[in-house]
Design a protein around this motif. Structure first.
Motif, short mmCIF file in Angstrom:
data_model
loop_
_atom_site.label_atom_id
_atom_site.label_comp_id
_atom_site.label_asym_id
_atom_site.label_seq_id
_atom_site.Cartn_x
_atom_site.Cartn_y
_atom_site.Cartn_z
N ILE A 270 62.36 20.35 70.22
CA ILE A 270 62.76 22.58 69.95
C ILE A 270 61.28 22.48 71.02
O ILE A 270 60.52 22.17 70.21
N GLU A 272 59.00 24.91 72.18
CA GLU A 272 58.30 25.98 72.22
C GLU A 272 58.78 26.72 73.22
O GLU A 272 57.98 26.74 75.00
N THR A 308 58.24 31.03 66.48
CA THR A 308 58.28 29.89 66.02
C THR A 308 58.86 29.62 64.51
O THR A 308 60.03 28.88 64.41
N GLY A 311 62.18 30.98 64.55
CA GLY A 311 63.28 30.37 65.39
C GLY A 311 63.26 29.03 64.70
O GLY A 311 64.59 28.69 64.76
N LEU A 312 62.69 28.48 63.66
CA LEU A 312 62.79 27.20 62.70
C LEU A 312 63.43 27.95 61.56
O LEU A 312 65.15 27.09 61.52
N ILE A 315 67.53 27.87 63.63
CA ILE A 315 67.79 26.20 64.24
C ILE A 315 68.23 25.73 62.91
O ILE A 315 69.05 25.49 62.83
N LEU A 416 59.49 19.41 67.56
CA LEU A 416 58.37 20.50 67.49
C LEU A 416 57.25 20.58 68.59
O LEU A 416 56.40 20.40 68.34
N ASP A 469 62.66 27.47 70.98
CA ASP A 469 63.01 28.02 69.13
C ASP A 469 62.74 29.60 69.76
O ASP A 469 63.36 30.51 68.54
N HIS A 470 62.40 30.35 70.83
CA HIS A 470 62.39 31.38 71.53
C HIS A 470 62.10 31.60 73.12
O HIS A 470 61.43 30.20 73.58
N GLN A 508 71.90 31.54 69.06
CA GLN A 508 70.62 30.31 68.83
C GLN A 508 70.86 29.84 66.69
O GLN A 508 71.27 28.13 66.77
#
Length: 597
Positions: A270, A272, A308, A311-312, A315, A416, A469-470, A508
């Motif tokens: 992932i 950043e 983040t 985003g996690l 995902i 990450l 994540d974004h 995503q």
């Protein structure tokens, strides 16, 4: 003054002792969950629990410290009598929180938090599963435990305190103690404030729950709890179902098989902030451009969110981004999410998560354990790295393959990254612009990681997925810009049949269902994730959430919606006649579904 300082220490230790004893009682009351729990496990519960016990104690010490500051100026004062009301009130609150948590855990298997208070509106229903005898026993236990705690606190407090000669000096000391106490309330001086993940240490959730201070957990959840069900209510249930029908439909068939094996080892990187504004620029990320020619490149993907922690969830859980809150911080909801790790665990995969920064930030550690990761490594595990940025160990150290880094095969390992984050300071210089250079650095680290995987003989049966994540704003783009939201997804490795580009419009969050379908696994519980490689997939509406706003995207264009005033941004043009209604309907569906977790 010495007597005051001794009293502070005695009271602090007394509160801590109460919390330690509560943990032992919790373990005893919920012994049915304790199969395989050893004496060492109990000691670890007490040890790790101390971190939040000290935070809760710091909250409880505010009143005694303030009262002592007053007592300093009185000629003679009965401090024990002066604090008795607080001892009774604090003991009652702490005892009720503990007993409610311990008793209900036996039925629910989860910790008490603010989300459970909804049942207090209907106490008859809440108590329906409890016998009269148990309720009576709980009342007696509250009385006994509260009385015992009050007695301990009174014993720790001297009856009479005589006048202090140096009142101003004593006042300064108390003020300094209040400052130290404030640091204790936030859990230390690090960037992340105290949260439930501080005490998570075991693959056995019961032990993590036993270590979690019940009073703190309730207080923390009150600050994170949201009335999600009522935040966006625009339409009736029937109308909502009609308006959102088909948007998140997903089908298990695969029109195109990307993999040459359904059970590859999987590495998920992932990146950043790695949106297209940076990673699609060949001068910034030349290695990523080279890797795109070797794998399956999803070229029309948009991030669900802008941070983040959100985003996690998109995902790893296939869940949309929420523009007004972060569900990762709501520990009571995290365990109810579907997740890639849980699905793979049922297939015998060993799941691990690696991050070079503060793993407790935004409750990340607790969320990861609830999501199904049994092996979690954070910044403390990378303390050996010589270069430490503001956020933690630089990416070259995160993406280092030590012999014991990857779990046993088959494995699902998630990395990450963090270096491509403000303040954009990295141990590398190829580009003049600091922001672009930080992405160039991670790009080089990623490429080295790939080469090391090949050299170690791990490439042939590996599926490596790279997804940001974004995105990050750059040039003329802003955080809310659609250009910022666009991100790549890249599948690499020997498990990939052949290079190709997939130009399906997608979010995503669609990664989860798409991956499950390629592996022949049931993805029906991913209610917001779509298999974009199904022959029946019809790209409809894509949403990107930013703070208090969303972008609605489809094949015709995009519309930006401001949540504060409930209208399309004035400068925007509706790219479809019903864009505003579509956005409201999707928000209502996402929030109402999340509230049911």
């Amino acid at each position: 003054m010495k007597k005051y300082l001794i009293t502070v220490v005695r009271l602090y230790l007394s509160f801590l002792l109460v919390f330690v004893l509560q943990k032992l009682l919790f373990l005893a009351i919920n012994a049915s969950y304790a199969d395989g729990v050893t004496f060492k496990d109990i000691l670890l519960v007490l040890w790790h629990g101390l971190r939040l016990d000290s935070v809760a104690t710091s909250y409880l010490m505010i009143v005694p410290l303030l009262m002592m500051a007053v007592a300093l100026w009185l000629r003679r004062v009965n401090l024990r009598k002066m604090l008795s009301w607080w001892f009774v009130l604090a003991s009652l609150i702490v005892t009720i929180a503990f007993l409610a948590d311990a008793i209900l855990y036996n039925y629910w298997g989860s910790k008490l938090d603010a989300a459970d208070f909804i049942y207090a509106k209907n106490p008859k229903d809440m108590l329906a599963s409890l016998s009269f005898g148990l309720v009576l026993l709980a009342i007696v236990a509250i009385a006994l435990l509260t009385s015992g705690q009050v007695a301990l606190l009174r014993w720790s407090t001297p009856k009479m305190m005589h006048r202090v000669k140096k009142k101003w000096f004593g006042t300064v000391v108390i003020v300094l103690l209040l400052g130290v106490n404030f640091i204790g309330m936030r859990g230390g001086v690090q960037e992340s404030t105290a949260n439930p993940s501080y005490v998570y240490f075991s693959q056995k959730q019961f032990l993590n729950h036993a270590a979690l201070n019940p009073a703190f957990n309730v207080l923390h959840s009150m600050t994170k709890s949201e009335d999600l069900a009522n935040e966006f209510v625009f339409y009736s249930s029937e109308m909502l179902e009609q308006m959102t029908a088909g948007v998140y439909d997903s089908y298990p068939d695969i029109a195109d098989t990307l993999l040459n094996t359904q059970r590859p080892n999987i590495i998920l990187v992932i990146w950043e902030g790695g949106g297209d504004l940076m990673t699609a620029n060949d001068s910034v990320a030349p290695f990523f451009a080279k890797l795109k020619s070797e794998g399956v490149y999803f070229s029309q993907c948009y991030a669900n969110n802008f941070r983040t922690d959100r985003g996690l969830v998109s995902i790893l859980n296939g869940w949309p981004g929420l523009p007004t809150t972060s569900v990762m911080k709501m520990s009571g909801r995290c365990k109810h999410f579907p997740s890639i790790a849980k699905h793979l665990d049922s297939e015998g995969y060993h799941s691990a998560f690696y991050y070079g920064g503060d793993i407790d930030f935004t409750n990340m550690r607790g969320y990861l354990f609830e999501t199904g990761y049994y092996h979690v490594k954070g910044g403390e595990d990378y303390a050996w790295a010589p270069n430490q940025s503001k956020w933690g160990a630089d990416d070259e150290y995160l993406l280092t393959l030590n012999p014991n880094v990857l779990p046993g095969a088959p494995f699902f390992a998630t990395y990450l990254t963090l270096s491509s984050h403000e303040p954009w300071v990295v141990p590398y210089r190829r580009l003049v612009d600091d922001k672009a250079n930080s992405f160039a650095y991670t790009d080089s680290c990623l490429y080295t990681f790939v080469q090391n995987l090949k050299l170690r003989g791990l490439w042939d049966d590996l599926l490596m997925i790279v997804v940001p994540d974004h995105g990050v704003a750059y040039g003329d783009a802003y955080t809310y810009s659609v250009e910022t939201a666009r991100i790549p997804i890249l599948w690499l490795g020997g498990a990939v049949k052949s290079p190709k580009e997939v130009d399906k419009l997608m979010n995503q969050s669609d990664l989860a269902a798409t991956l499950m379908a390629q592996m022949g696994l049931d993805a029906r519980d991913f209610v917001f994730s779509r298999n974009v490689l199904s022959a029946n997939y019809q790209p409809s509406l894509i949403m990107h959430a930013y703070k208090n706003g969303v972008n609605l995207i489809d094949t015709c264009g995009s519309t930006r919606f401001d949540i504060v005033n409930g209208e399309v941004v004035p400068a925007e043009k509706l790219h479809r006649p019903n864009a505003t209604a579509d956005i409201k309907a999707l928000l209502q569906r996402i929030y109402s579904t999340t509230s049911e977790l």
